[in-house]
Design a protein around this motif. Structure first.
Motif, PDB file in Angstrom:
ATOM      1  N   GLU A  90       0.844  -1.192   0.000  1.00  0.00           N
ATOM      2  CA  GLU A  90       0.000   0.000   0.000  1.00  0.00           C
ATOM      3  C   GLU A  90       0.878   1.239   0.000  1.00  0.00           C
ATOM      4  OE1 GLU A  90      -3.754   1.940   2.523  1.00  0.00           O
ATOM      5  OE2 GLU A  90      -2.701   0.164   3.280  1.00  0.00           O
ATOM      6  N   ASP A  91       0.438   2.258  -0.735  1.00  0.00           N
ATOM      7  CA  ASP A  91       1.127   3.541  -0.762  1.00  0.00           C
ATOM      8  C   ASP A  91       0.057   4.629  -0.881  1.00  0.00           C
ATOM      9  OD1 ASP A  91       2.660   5.910  -1.725  1.00  0.00           O
ATOM     10  OD2 ASP A  91       4.320   4.478  -1.820  1.00  0.00           O
ATOM     11  N   GLU A  92       0.181   5.656  -0.068  1.00  0.00           N
ATOM     12  CA  GLU A  92      -0.817   6.731  -0.086  1.00  0.00           C
ATOM     13  C   GLU A  92      -0.418   7.881  -0.998  1.00  0.00           C
ATOM     14  OE1 GLU A  92      -1.552   7.800   3.969  1.00  0.00           O
ATOM     15  OE2 GLU A  92      -2.645   5.941   4.393  1.00  0.00           O
ATOM     16  N   LEU A  93       0.609   7.675  -1.802  1.00  0.00           N
ATOM     17  CA  LEU A  93       1.021   8.657  -2.805  1.00  0.00           C
ATOM     18  C   LEU A  93       1.160  10.049  -2.192  1.00  0.00           C
ATOM     19  CD1 LEU A  93      -1.281   7.539  -5.776  1.00  0.00           C
ATOM     20  CD2 LEU A  93       0.945   6.643  -5.107  1.00  0.00           C
ATOM     21  N   ALA A  94       1.887  10.122  -1.083  1.00  0.00           N
ATOM     22  CA  ALA A  94       2.117  11.395  -0.379  1.00  0.00           C
ATOM     23  C   ALA A  94       0.802  12.102  -0.079  1.00  0.00           C
ATOM     24  CB  ALA A  94       3.055  12.289  -1.186  1.00  0.00           C
ATOM     25  N   ASP A  95      -0.179  11.309   0.383  1.00  0.00           N
ATOM     26  CA  ASP A  95      -1.511  11.824   0.739  1.00  0.00           C
ATOM     27  C   ASP A  95      -2.273  12.378  -0.454  1.00  0.00           C
ATOM     28  OD1 ASP A  95      -1.251  11.162   3.432  1.00  0.00           O
ATOM     29  OD2 ASP A  95      -0.206  13.023   3.882  1.00  0.00           O
ATOM     30  N   ASN A  96      -1.945  11.917  -1.637  1.00  0.00           N
ATOM     31  CA  ASN A  96      -2.633  12.388  -2.840  1.00  0.00           C
ATOM     32  C   ASN A  96      -3.307  11.255  -3.596  1.00  0.00           C
ATOM     33  OD1 ASN A  96      -1.826  15.431  -3.251  1.00  0.00           O
ATOM     34  ND2 ASN A  96      -0.007  14.370  -2.526  1.00  0.00           N
ATOM     35  N   GLY A  97      -3.712  10.225  -2.851  1.00  0.00           N
ATOM     36  CA  GLY A  97      -4.406   9.116  -3.485  1.00  0.00           C
ATOM     37  C   GLY A  97      -4.108   7.825  -2.762  1.00  0.00           C
ATOM     38  N   VAL A  98      -4.203   6.725  -3.500  1.00  0.00           N
ATOM     39  CA  VAL A  98      -3.930   5.422  -2.908  1.00  0.00           C
ATOM     40  C   VAL A  98      -3.492   4.446  -4.000  1.00  0.00           C
ATOM     41  CG1 VAL A  98      -6.333   4.662  -3.173  1.00  0.00           C
ATOM     42  CG2 VAL A  98      -4.874   3.561  -1.457  1.00  0.00           C
ATOM     43  N   SER A  99      -2.542   3.601  -3.644  1.00  0.00           N
ATOM     44  CA  SER A  99      -2.138   2.472  -4.470  1.00  0.00           C
ATOM     45  C   SER A  99      -2.181   1.268  -3.545  1.00  0.00           C
ATOM     46  CB  SER A  99      -0.724   2.690  -5.022  1.00  0.00           C
ATOM     47  OG  SER A  99      -0.252   1.514  -5.664  1.00  0.00           O
ATOM     48  N   ARG A 105      -5.855   5.300  -7.172  1.00  0.00           N
ATOM     49  CA  ARG A 105      -6.508   6.597  -7.374  1.00  0.00           C
ATOM     50  C   ARG A 105      -5.465   7.686  -7.182  1.00  0.00           C
ATOM     51  NH1 ARG A 105      -9.374   7.172  -3.019  1.00  0.00           N
ATOM     52  NH2 ARG A 105      -8.145   8.911  -2.204  1.00  0.00           N
ATOM     53  N   VAL A 106      -5.145   8.388  -8.260  1.00  0.00           N
ATOM     54  CA  VAL A 106      -4.304   9.575  -8.180  1.00  0.00           C
ATOM     55  C   VAL A 106      -5.268  10.751  -8.188  1.00  0.00           C
ATOM     56  CG1 VAL A 106      -2.414  10.887  -9.209  1.00  0.00           C
ATOM     57  CG2 VAL A 106      -2.478   8.401  -9.454  1.00  0.00           C
ATOM     58  N   ASP A 107      -5.423  11.390  -7.049  1.00  0.00           N
ATOM     59  CA  ASP A 107      -6.480  12.385  -6.868  1.00  0.00           C
ATOM     60  C   ASP A 107      -6.490  13.436  -7.981  1.00  0.00           C
ATOM     61  OD1 ASP A 107      -7.266  11.103  -4.600  1.00  0.00           O
ATOM     62  OD2 ASP A 107      -6.279  12.485  -3.210  1.00  0.00           O
ATOM     63  N   GLY A 108      -7.674  13.587  -8.567  1.00  0.00           N
ATOM     64  CA  GLY A 108      -7.869  14.585  -9.607  1.00  0.00           C
ATOM     65  C   GLY A 108      -7.313  14.208 -10.960  1.00  0.00           C
ATOM     66  N   VAL A 109      -6.674  13.020 -11.060  1.00  0.00           N
ATOM     67  CA  VAL A 109      -5.998  12.659 -12.311  1.00  0.00           C
ATOM     68  C   VAL A 109      -6.511  11.348 -12.903  1.00  0.00           C
ATOM     69  CG1 VAL A 109      -3.766  12.234 -13.418  1.00  0.00           C
ATOM     70  CG2 VAL A 109      -3.919  13.865 -11.508  1.00  0.00           C
ATOM     71  N   LEU A 110      -6.371  10.248 -12.164  1.00  0.00           N
ATOM     72  CA  LEU A 110      -6.598   8.925 -12.762  1.00  0.00           C
ATOM     73  C   LEU A 110      -7.070   7.915 -11.728  1.00  0.00           C
ATOM     74  CD1 LEU A 110      -5.998   6.994 -15.301  1.00  0.00           C
ATOM     75  CD2 LEU A 110      -3.825   6.526 -14.153  1.00  0.00           C
ATOM     76  N   MET A 111      -7.896   6.979 -12.194  1.00  0.00           N
ATOM     77  CA  MET A 111      -8.252   5.804 -11.393  1.00  0.00           C
ATOM     78  C   MET A 111      -8.012   4.561 -12.230  1.00  0.00           C
ATOM     79  SD  MET A 111     -11.639   6.914  -9.269  1.00  0.00           S
ATOM     80  CE  MET A 111     -12.279   7.871 -10.635  1.00  0.00           C
ATOM     81  N   ALA A 121      -9.893   5.066 -15.923  1.00  0.00           N
ATOM     82  CA  ALA A 121     -10.520   6.305 -16.381  1.00  0.00           C
ATOM     83  C   ALA A 121      -9.821   7.495 -15.740  1.00  0.00           C
ATOM     84  CB  ALA A 121     -12.008   6.324 -16.041  1.00  0.00           C
ATOM     85  N   THR A 122      -9.785   8.592 -16.464  1.00  0.00           N
ATOM     86  CA  THR A 122      -9.280   9.832 -15.890  1.00  0.00           C
ATOM     87  C   THR A 122     -10.435  10.561 -15.208  1.00  0.00           C
ATOM     88  OG1 THR A 122      -9.730  11.123 -17.889  1.00  0.00           O
ATOM     89  CG2 THR A 122      -7.564  10.036 -17.725  1.00  0.00           C
ATOM     90  N   PHE A 123     -10.101  11.395 -14.251  1.00  0.00           N
ATOM     91  CA  PHE A 123     -11.130  12.219 -13.612  1.00  0.00           C
ATOM     92  C   PHE A 123     -11.782  13.127 -14.648  1.00  0.00           C
ATOM     93  CE2 PHE A 123      -9.324  10.693  -9.765  1.00  0.00           C
ATOM     94  CZ  PHE A 123     -10.224  10.971  -8.734  1.00  0.00           C
ATOM     95  N   GLN A 124     -10.989  13.582 -15.612  1.00  0.00           N
ATOM     96  CA  GLN A 124     -11.510  14.476 -16.640  1.00  0.00           C
ATOM     97  C   GLN A 124     -12.585  13.786 -17.480  1.00  0.00           C
ATOM     98  OE1 GLN A 124      -8.514  15.923 -19.339  1.00  0.00           O
ATOM     99  NE2 GLN A 124      -9.833  17.506 -20.215  1.00  0.00           N
TER     100      GLN A 124
END
Length: 293
Positions: free
Chosen positions: A187-196, A218-224, A252-255
């Motif tokens: 598990e990695d929280e991507l420096a508090d900017n998501g989750v792996s 989930r890379v917040d605001g970018v990609l899931m 999918a991207t958030f966009q």
């Protein structure tokens, strides 16, 4: 309280016996049923020394924040010696081999990834730890040996492409659950900017066993990104035994989701179970492994 535990344990043993199953010997977490031995291990994260050793073996200076290196799920088919198992090391081998380019994030997001002021952020590797891993396999004639065989290429299990589907009806039945467990592999929280997150969970019932290996990103605001592998084996009598393995990758991207009218707030995407249907399928296949009768 002690009396209640004794009653619960007696009831559990009775349920296992009625299903033709039994618990594994003391100190091991799992069950033996219809020629299968199914065992899970939940252990703590790697020590700093082992963490460094893994980096050397994998030839990388980057590993997830939390690696549960001794956690695993192992399924042994005792008659054939077939062993299907899941662990963090093999999954990270897959991450290294796939070598995806780093997920691009807006310039503003790079600031958020900095753990210290003025720290430079360079995305020159797949920091999401996305893995194509769908399990490890080997054949052990002596099934009592634990064996740490990492080279899947030397194990020629004959998985065939199949049009069959996992029997969801059987999984939804009211059969008692004889054994259930879930193990986090890394598990990695991507420096508090998501989750792996990579997990594997197993459920054993009188009629079958079923497992789900899931990589969730989930890379917040970018990609899931969601990569699921499901395996199913029925204990049905008078049938040729087999395992079905379904792999489904979604992304999918958030966009793109926002363009379809879905929320763009990361908080709306905390549970992959609830939003998986919103993510388009990018790869899907089903394979079948026939077992000795």
């Amino acid at each position: 309280m002690e009396k209640e535990r004794e009653i619960e344990e007696a009831e559990r043993k009775a349920t296992l016996k009625a299903a033709g199953a039994e618990s594994l010997p003391q100190g091991r977490n799992g069950v033996k049923i219809h020629g299968w031995e199914i065992e899970s291990k939940n252990r703590s994260i790697l020590s700093s020394l082992t963490y460094e050793q893994w980096g050397e073996k994998l030839k990388t200076s980057h590993l997830p924040e939390m690696v549960f290196g001794e956690s695993s799920l192992v399924l042994r088919h005792l008659q054939s010696g077939i062993k299907i198992y899941f662990n963090a090391f093999d999954a990270l081998v897959g991450w290294k081999k796939e070598g995806l380019p780093p997920v691009e994030v807006p310039a503003a997001a790079k600031w958020k990834f900095r753990s210290k002021l003025f720290q430079q952020v360079i995305f020159d590797y797949d920091y999401t730890f996305t893995t194509p891993y769908f399990g490890s396999e080997t054949v052990e004639k002596n099934t009592e040996g634990e064996g740490n065989i990492l080279d899947q290429e030397n194990c020629n299990l004959e998985w065939e492409d199949s049009e069959e589907k996992i029997d969801i009806v059987a999984l939804a039945s009211k059969d008692p659950i004889l054994f259930y467990d879930e193990a986090i592999l890394y598990e990695d929280e991507l420096a508090d900017n998501g989750v792996s997150l990579l997990t594997v969970k197993v459920r054993v019932m009188p009629s079958c066993w079923f497992l789900l290996l899931r990589f969730w990103l989930r890379v917040d605001g970018v990609l899931m990104r969601l990569r699921d592998t499901r395996m199913y084996c029925s204990f049905e009598k008078n049938a040729n035994p087999f395992i079905l393995r379904e792999s489904c990758w979604r992304e999918a991207t958030f966009q793109s989701l926002s363009a379809k009218g879905y929320p763009s707030d990361s908080a709306a995407y905390s549970d992959p179970n609830l939003i998986s249907h919103r993510l388009p399928v990018v790869m899907q296949k089903t394979q079948k492994l026939k077992l000795p009768g």
